[in-house]
Design a protein around this motif. Structure first.
Motif, PDB file in Angstrom:
ATOM      1  N   LYS A  12       3.390  41.136  16.015  1.00 31.89           N
ATOM      2  CA  LYS A  12       4.854  40.563  15.676  1.00 31.89           C
ATOM      3  C   LYS A  12       5.336  39.841  14.497  1.00 31.89           C
ATOM      4  O   LYS A  12       5.515  39.836  14.002  1.00 31.89           O
ATOM      5  N   ALA A  13       3.634  40.281  13.877  1.00 36.17           N
ATOM      6  CA  ALA A  13       2.860  39.531  12.963  1.00 36.17           C
ATOM      7  C   ALA A  13       3.691  39.890  11.472  1.00 36.17           C
ATOM      8  O   ALA A  13       4.467  38.360  10.868  1.00 36.17           O
ATOM      9  N   ALA A  14       3.951  41.098  11.261  1.00 36.93           N
ATOM     10  CA  ALA A  14       4.090  41.377   9.827  1.00 36.93           C
ATOM     11  C   ALA A  14       5.518  40.410  10.102  1.00 36.93           C
ATOM     12  O   ALA A  14       6.190  39.937   9.057  1.00 36.93           O
ATOM     13  N   GLU A  15       6.846  40.607  10.804  1.00 38.95           N
ATOM     14  CA  GLU A  15       7.968  39.807  10.781  1.00 38.95           C
ATOM     15  C   GLU A  15       8.217  38.549  11.174  1.00 38.95           C
ATOM     16  O   GLU A  15       8.596  37.851   9.785  1.00 38.95           O
ATOM     17  N   VAL A  16       6.984  37.984  11.432  1.00 34.92           N
ATOM     18  CA  VAL A  16       6.614  36.630  11.570  1.00 34.92           C
ATOM     19  C   VAL A  16       6.687  35.932  10.070  1.00 34.92           C
ATOM     20  O   VAL A  16       6.933  35.167   9.870  1.00 34.92           O
ATOM     21  N   PHE A  17       5.411  36.539   9.448  1.00 34.38           N
ATOM     22  CA  PHE A  17       4.911  36.084   8.247  1.00 34.38           C
ATOM     23  C   PHE A  17       6.200  36.675   6.827  1.00 34.38           C
ATOM     24  O   PHE A  17       6.830  35.985   6.944  1.00 34.38           O
ATOM     25  N   GLY A  18       6.649  37.706   6.915  1.00 36.39           N
ATOM     26  CA  GLY A  18       7.798  38.084   5.931  1.00 36.39           C
ATOM     27  C   GLY A  18       9.350  36.807   6.812  1.00 36.39           C
ATOM     28  O   GLY A  18       9.701  36.276   6.070  1.00 36.39           O
ATOM     29  N   THR A  19       9.822  36.800   7.730  1.00 40.80           N
ATOM     30  CA  THR A  19      10.866  36.051   7.857  1.00 40.80           C
ATOM     31  C   THR A  19       9.946  34.447   7.660  1.00 40.80           C
ATOM     32  O   THR A  19      11.045  33.633   7.244  1.00 40.80           O
ATOM     33  N   TYR A  20       8.856  33.879   7.836  1.00 44.79           N
ATOM     34  CA  TYR A  20       8.365  32.684   7.275  1.00 44.79           C
ATOM     35  C   TYR A  20       8.721  32.405   6.042  1.00 44.79           C
ATOM     36  O   TYR A  20       9.136  30.942   5.352  1.00 44.79           O
ATOM     37  N   LEU A  21       8.012  33.445   5.667  1.00 43.02           N
ATOM     38  CA  LEU A  21       8.006  33.466   3.775  1.00 43.02           C
ATOM     39  C   LEU A  21       9.148  33.340   2.999  1.00 43.02           C
ATOM     40  O   LEU A  21       9.474  32.378   2.360  1.00 43.02           O
ATOM     41  N   GLN A  22      10.951  34.208   4.008  1.00 46.24           N
ATOM     42  CA  GLN A  22      12.597  33.535   3.498  1.00 46.24           C
ATOM     43  C   GLN A  22      12.425  32.230   4.107  1.00 46.24           C
ATOM     44  O   GLN A  22      13.219  31.641   3.120  1.00 46.24           O
ATOM     45  N   TRP A  23      12.064  32.022   5.386  1.00 47.47           N
ATOM     46  CA  TRP A  23      12.707  30.835   5.726  1.00 47.47           C
ATOM     47  C   TRP A  23      12.558  29.288   4.936  1.00 47.47           C
ATOM     48  O   TRP A  23      13.089  28.555   4.135  1.00 47.47           O
ATOM     49  N   ALA A  24      10.690  29.509   4.274  1.00 48.94           N
ATOM     50  CA  ALA A  24      10.505  27.981   4.039  1.00 48.94           C
ATOM     51  C   ALA A  24      11.103  28.479   2.594  1.00 48.94           C
ATOM     52  O   ALA A  24      11.095  26.882   1.927  1.00 48.94           O
ATOM     53  N   ALA A  25      11.591  29.161   1.849  1.00 49.78           N
ATOM     54  CA  ALA A  25      11.721  29.061   0.128  1.00 49.78           C
ATOM     55  C   ALA A  25      13.599  28.263   0.730  1.00 49.78           C
ATOM     56  O   ALA A  25      13.681  28.304  -0.880  1.00 49.78           O
ATOM     57  N   THR A  26      13.841  27.994   1.670  1.00 52.81           N
ATOM     58  CA  THR A  26      14.648  27.591   1.791  1.00 52.81           C
ATOM     59  C   THR A  26      15.342  26.310   2.460  1.00 52.81           C
ATOM     60  O   THR A  26      16.002  25.563   2.420  1.00 52.81           O
ATOM     61  N   VAL A  27      13.515  25.845   3.025  1.00 51.24           N
ATOM     62  CA  VAL A  27      14.366  24.647   4.037  1.00 51.24           C
ATOM     63  C   VAL A  27      13.785  23.542   3.039  1.00 51.24           C
ATOM     64  O   VAL A  27      13.257  22.948   1.766  1.00 51.24           O
ATOM     65  N   PRO A  28      14.209  21.879   3.387  1.00 56.92           N
ATOM     66  CA  PRO A  28      14.161  20.935   2.655  1.00 56.92           C
ATOM     67  C   PRO A  28      13.582  20.464   2.576  1.00 56.92           C
ATOM     68  O   PRO A  28      12.213  20.599   3.494  1.00 56.92           O
ATOM     69  N   GLU A  29      12.623  19.039   2.220  1.00 53.21           N
ATOM     70  CA  GLU A  29      11.721  18.380   1.387  1.00 53.21           C
ATOM     71  C   GLU A  29      11.394  17.649   3.337  1.00 53.21           C
ATOM     72  O   GLU A  29      10.177  17.348   3.872  1.00 53.21           O
ATOM     73  N   ALA A  30      12.135  17.730   4.205  1.00 51.59           N
ATOM     74  CA  ALA A  30      12.260  16.967   5.593  1.00 51.59           C
ATOM     75  C   ALA A  30      11.356  17.663   6.541  1.00 51.59           C
ATOM     76  O   ALA A  30      10.333  17.580   8.022  1.00 51.59           O
ATOM     77  N   MET A  31      11.086  19.159   6.324  1.00 55.90           N
ATOM     78  CA  MET A  31      10.220  20.515   6.750  1.00 55.90           C
ATOM     79  C   MET A  31       9.114  20.755   6.148  1.00 55.90           C
ATOM     80  O   MET A  31       9.355  20.985   5.515  1.00 55.90           O
ATOM     81  N   ASN A  32       8.251  20.395   7.295  1.00 58.20           N
ATOM     82  CA  ASN A  32       6.388  20.657   6.930  1.00 58.20           C
ATOM     83  C   ASN A  32       6.641  21.383   7.698  1.00 58.20           C
ATOM     84  O   ASN A  32       6.740  21.675   8.857  1.00 58.20           O
ATOM     85  N   SER A  33       5.683  22.709   7.482  1.00 56.22           N
ATOM     86  CA  SER A  33       4.801  23.678   8.080  1.00 56.22           C
ATOM     87  C   SER A  33       4.061  24.470   7.366  1.00 56.22           C
ATOM     88  O   SER A  33       3.352  24.548   6.429  1.00 56.22           O
ATOM     89  N   SER A  34       3.215  25.370   8.463  1.00 53.30           N
ATOM     90  CA  SER A  34       2.460  26.299   8.450  1.00 53.30           C
ATOM     91  C   SER A  34       2.314  27.438   8.897  1.00 53.30           C
ATOM     92  O   SER A  34       2.948  27.230  10.025  1.00 53.30           O
ATOM     93  N   ILE A  35       1.646  28.351   8.930  1.00 52.92           N
ATOM     94  CA  ILE A  35       2.113  29.615   9.445  1.00 52.92           C
ATOM     95  C   ILE A  35       0.013  30.116   9.335  1.00 52.92           C
ATOM     96  O   ILE A  35      -0.898  30.294   8.383  1.00 52.92           O
ATOM     97  N   ALA A  36      -0.163  30.911  10.274  1.00 53.58           N
ATOM     98  CA  ALA A  36      -1.726  31.353  10.697  1.00 53.58           C
ATOM     99  C   ALA A  36      -2.019  31.993  11.613  1.00 53.58           C
ATOM    100  O   ALA A  36      -0.727  32.368  12.508  1.00 53.58           O
ATOM    101  N   LEU A  37      -2.781  32.945  11.128  1.00 55.67           N
ATOM    102  CA  LEU A  37      -2.968  34.532  12.236  1.00 55.67           C
ATOM    103  C   LEU A  37      -4.034  34.116  12.760  1.00 55.67           C
ATOM    104  O   LEU A  37      -5.862  33.687  11.852  1.00 55.67           O
ATOM    105  N   ILE A  38      -4.503  33.681  14.333  1.00 54.44           N
ATOM    106  CA  ILE A  38      -5.605  33.397  14.544  1.00 54.44           C
ATOM    107  C   ILE A  38      -6.369  33.975  15.735  1.00 54.44           C
ATOM    108  O   ILE A  38      -5.768  34.488  16.458  1.00 54.44           O
TER     109      ILE A  38
END
Length: 457
Positions: free
Chosen positions: A214-240
């Motif tokens: 699901k990596a492509a779907e998760v990364f793609g969704t994450y980037l769209q999501w991160a562009a919308t979140v408020p300053e209260a939300m801190n996050s990262s995404i990693a392929l491990i």
């Protein structure tokens, strides 16, 4: 060589002395300092004695707390000052401040601040040294909400190249105060610092883990999501790439997985629940999100505690798109010859704002921080270094050209220091270096050399 042992309370050791290897050891085992002398400082007076001795004998100086950063700067010769014995924390809950000694780890600070419902701007790994982390900028778990840790320093006690112990603030010496916050150990050895604390006792946090399919779907969704979140939300995404060892639970053992780490300082856990709904909709294989005491926030990244040999690199990135995701997954997916951790940390928020009192931390316009990390137990340097080079070359179209000092390790890190700063700020740093350390005594580090002539903007 004579030693300053008569002026130092802690141990003073040469290469043939018993305890020398233990004293110079740190978390990073890939490369270690091998100094002519290592001084185990027990307090500021020991630091003064070591710096004075080095100055009198024309020896360069390095400083080491937990030894997480020595991958980039391990050097032969000189004087190494270790600060692990200088561990102390004083908390003023009413003022929301803490004074932290040079060798104190973040977990030790958190233990003292948590009972008051307060938190420092510590990072993902609680056992990292608080002072060195902060002087390099300090990208905290909650930095999108509050800014860099360096933005929240009120005062610093520092031994400068002349052996003097100074208390430096915005009022007492604004230029040196500016340079120390972001210039790391280029201007002296900091023996203690006063920092702001933030009123955070709990947060909404944890990790979502997805299968690599699901990596492509998760990364793609994450980037769209991160562009919308408020300053209260801190996050990262990693392929491990996880090793095939019993310590890793099934079904993740020996597999590539995608980890989304969350630290939301919204106060109301329900707000965090609502914000992460688009990510949960992808159906993670593991979901640990929930209300979390700040004292337990180290579980979000679960960074290794045991010493290890690591090669890593970093780059600041702008806005990312589907092509950037494909580039990362093509070079770090299951078919990659070298197992990596490839991580994107979401920046912006308060990180993009200038602090109330200016400092030298640069690249505030970056949107993401890319880290590429490889453990030498799983691949050799002859494999790792070309693989890292390919990743950073491929991601170049999305790079801002900058790097972040705290994560700057690897073969060429010393040559990349300039990229951690805005060009005008780097010129100012070299000019101040010429004032406070013209002989470049403090050079066993991510070095800022002194200017050799007039500095012009």
């Amino acid at each position: 060589m004579n030693r300053p042992a008569d002026r130092v309370t802690g141990p003073v050791l040469a290469p043939r002395d018993k305890g020398y290897d233990e004293e110079r050891a740190g978390w990073q085992t890939a490369r270690r300092h091998r100094p002519d002398l290592v001084v185990g400082a027990a307090g500021p007076a020991d630091v003064q004695a070591a710096v004075t001795y080095a100055q009198e004998h024309g020896l360069p100086v390095g400083v080491q707390g937990t030894g997480h950063a020595s991958a980039a700067v391990a050097a032969e010769g000189g004087v190494l000052i270790t600060t692990a014995r200088m561990s102390a924390v004083r908390v003023d809950a009413d003022a929301r401040t803490a004074w932290v000694a040079a060798g104190t780890r973040w977990d030790q600070v958190i233990d003292r601040t948590a009972p008051a419902g307060l938190a420092p701007l510590s990072g993902s790994a609680p056992r990292v040294g608080a002072v060195s982390y902060t002087l390099g900028g300090g990208l905290a778990l909650l930095s999108r909400s509050f800014g860099y840790a360096a933005d929240h320093v009120r005062g610093l006690d520092v031994v400068t190249a002349d052996g003097r112990l100074r208390h430096v603030t915005q009022d007492s010496d604004p230029d040196l105060f500016w340079a120390l916050r972001g210039g790391r150990d280029n201007f002296g050895v900091v023996t203690g610092m006063e920092i702001d604390l933030v009123p955070v006792a709990t947060l909404f946090g944890g990790v979502l883990i997805f299968p690599v399919e699901k990596a492509a779907e998760v990364f793609g969704t994450y980037l769209q999501w991160a562009a919308t979140v408020p300053e209260a939300m801190n996050s990262s995404i990693a392929l491990i790439s996880l090793p095939d060892v019993p310590a890793i639970p099934e079904p993740m053992r020996g597999r590539h997985t995608v980890h989304v780490r969350i630290a939301c300082a919204a106060g109301d856990p329900g707000a965090g629940e609502r914000l992460v709904a688009p990510l949960r909709a992808i159906s993670p294989m593991l979901d640990t999100l929930g209300e979390l005491a700040y004292a337990d926030a180290g579980s979000i990244y679960n960074d290794p505690v045991a010493p290890g040999a690591v090669e890593s690199g970093t780059a600041m990135l702008g806005e990312l798109d589907a092509a950037a995701v494909r580039t990362i997954l093509d070079l770090a997916g299951p078919h990659a010859p070298v197992p990596h951790i490839v991580e994107l940390r979401h920046l912006g928020g308060r990180l993009a704002h200038p602090p109330a009192v200016a400092n030298a931390v640069g690249n505030r316009d970056a949107r993401y921080l890319l880290n590429v990390i490889s453990r030498l137990e799983r691949a050799g340097l002859t494999q790792i270094r070309p693989a890292h080079a390919r990743m950073f070359e491929a991601i170049g179209p999305w790079s801002t050209g900058g790097r972040f000092l705290n994560f700057m390790n690897g073969e060429n890190a010393a040559a990349q220091v300039r990229s951690a700063y805005n060009p005008t700020d780097h010129r100012r740093l070299t000019a101040l270096k010429a004032v406070h350390d013209p002989a470049n005594l403090f050079r066993l580090n991510h070095n800022i050399p002194p200017a050799r002539g007039p500095v012009r903007d």
